[in-house]
Design an enzyme around this catalytic site. Structure first.
Site, PDB file in Angstrom:
ATOM      1  N   ASN A   6       2.324  26.317  13.213  1.00 19.37           N
ATOM      2  CA  ASN A   6       1.107  25.618  12.812  1.00 19.37           C
ATOM      3  C   ASN A   6       1.129  24.212  13.425  1.00 19.37           C
ATOM      4  OD1 ASN A   6      -1.097  24.526  11.492  1.00 19.37           O
ATOM      5  ND2 ASN A   6      -0.127  24.462   9.475  1.00 19.37           N
ATOM      6  N   LEU A   7       0.209  23.945  14.332  1.00 16.95           N
ATOM      7  CA  LEU A   7       0.179  22.636  14.989  1.00 16.95           C
ATOM      8  C   LEU A   7      -0.519  21.570  14.154  1.00 16.95           C
ATOM      9  CD1 LEU A   7      -0.535  23.691  18.686  1.00 16.95           C
ATOM     10  CD2 LEU A   7       1.651  23.441  17.487  1.00 16.95           C
ATOM     11  N   LYS A   8      -1.107  21.987  13.023  1.00 19.14           N
ATOM     12  CA  LYS A   8      -1.779  21.048  12.117  1.00 19.14           C
ATOM     13  C   LYS A   8      -2.715  20.132  12.914  1.00 19.14           C
ATOM     14  CE  LYS A   8       1.865  21.337   8.661  1.00 19.14           C
ATOM     15  NZ  LYS A   8       2.674  20.633   7.647  1.00 19.14           N
ATOM     16  N   HIS A  85      -3.434  26.904   3.049  1.00 18.39           N
ATOM     17  CA  HIS A  85      -2.228  26.111   3.279  1.00 18.39           C
ATOM     18  C   HIS A  85      -2.139  25.009   2.235  1.00 18.39           C
ATOM     19  CE1 HIS A  85       0.522  23.245   5.211  1.00 18.39           C
ATOM     20  NE2 HIS A  85       1.036  24.309   5.807  1.00 18.39           N
ATOM     21  N   GLU A 133       5.539  28.684   0.454  1.00 14.57           N
ATOM     22  CA  GLU A 133       5.922  27.383   0.999  1.00 14.57           C
ATOM     23  C   GLU A 133       5.946  26.341  -0.114  1.00 14.57           C
ATOM     24  OE1 GLU A 133       4.849  26.448   5.441  1.00 14.57           O
ATOM     25  OE2 GLU A 133       3.022  26.659   4.284  1.00 14.57           O
ATOM     26  N   ILE A 138       7.937  20.848   2.679  1.00 17.48           N
ATOM     27  CA  ILE A 138       7.201  20.878   3.941  1.00 17.48           C
ATOM     28  C   ILE A 138       7.472  19.607   4.738  1.00 17.48           C
ATOM     29  CG2 ILE A 138       4.888  20.861   4.965  1.00 17.48           C
ATOM     30  CD1 ILE A 138       3.975  22.680   2.710  1.00 17.48           C
ATOM     31  N   GLY A 173      10.373  23.469   6.036  1.00 21.73           N
ATOM     32  CA  GLY A 173      11.678  23.028   6.502  1.00 21.73           C
ATOM     33  C   GLY A 173      12.344  23.918   7.530  1.00 21.73           C
ATOM     34  N   ALA A 194       6.011  24.011  11.478  1.00 27.03           N
ATOM     35  CA  ALA A 194       5.076  23.112  12.147  1.00 27.03           C
ATOM     36  C   ALA A 194       5.821  22.035  12.911  1.00 27.03           C
ATOM     37  CB  ALA A 194       4.120  22.498  11.123  1.00 27.03           C
ATOM     38  N   SER A 195       6.296  21.025  12.191  1.00 26.91           N
ATOM     39  CA  SER A 195       6.879  19.851  12.840  1.00 26.91           C
ATOM     40  C   SER A 195       8.098  20.187  13.686  1.00 26.91           C
ATOM     41  CB  SER A 195       7.238  18.787  11.800  1.00 26.91           C
ATOM     42  OG  SER A 195       8.144  19.289  10.833  1.00 26.91           O
TER      43      SER A 195
END
EC number: 5.3.1.1
Length: 214
Positions: A6-8, A85, A133, A138, A173, A194-195
């Protein structure tokens, strides 16, 4: 194993990450999907990467200004969508409507939930998958499979009790291949992150590390 990145709304290059995902996916039995911003769906899909939307609205064609139309997402090359989400929570009725809209457009659905009880409620809506999640984890780099493994195994059991056909993913995470393996050991058939990729100095290397043990 299904890996959904997920690139958010991160300031990253979605096309470069999608190209890396498509390349790395050829080296592994895992499926790697990328969920960019709505305006980038077409460009990301053109790379050949499996492409998901971050959200679709519970609407049809009509006077719905600001809505993300499932048909538009599909027409631009997406094959699935995230829903609910933790950063874009919806009411249960709206999630149900979005699942129906996505199915109408031929999109796979992944409904996010915070805990096993919510996983059960989400599974009852008939999505293709649910993803547990815990919000507190997160973006922390501390994987849920390490910090709270019971929440993953309990989520798998909760979904199984409602609808055995619904896959269960876990997120929060996830940053390494070891995290992905641990998720699978707990019964999850996929992971969300994501991150760990979107903010990585070398997204291609991060993706390769995620799937290396598989």
């Amino acid at each position: 194993m299904f890996v959904l990145v997920n690139l958010k709304a991160y300031p990253c290059d979605p096309v470069a990450i999608a190209e890396a995902a498509a390349d790395v996916a050829e080296t592994t039995p895992a499926t790697i999907a990328v969920a960019p911003q709505p305006a980038d769906i077409g460009r990301v899909a053109d790379t050949g990467a499996t492409t998901y939307a971050q959200h679709v609205s519970p609407t049809e064609h009509g006077s719905h200004t600001g809505s993300v139309l499932a048909e538009s997402v599909a027409d631009n090359g997406a094959v699935g969508t995230l829903l609910n989400h933790s950063e874009h929570r919806r009411r249960l009725a709206d999630i149900d409507g979005s699942v129906a809209a996505a199915e109408r457009a031929g999109l796979d659905t992944v409904v996010c939930a915070n805990n096993p009880a919510q996983v059960a409620a989400a599974a009852a809506l008939g999505p293709d998958a649910v993803a547990v999640e815990p919000p507190a984890l997160i973006g922390t780099g501390t994987p849920v499979s390490q910090a709270d493994p019971d929440i993953v195994s309990d989520a798998v059991a909760a979904a199984e009790a409602v609808d055995p056909s619904v896959d269960v993913y876990c997120g929060a995470g996830i940053t390494t291949g070891e995290d992905v393996v641990s998720a699978g050991d707990l019964g999850a058939s996929g992971v969300l992150l994501a991150s760990g990729v979107a903010k990585a100095d070398d997204p291609r290397a991060a993706l390769a590390d995620l799937v290396a043990p598989l």
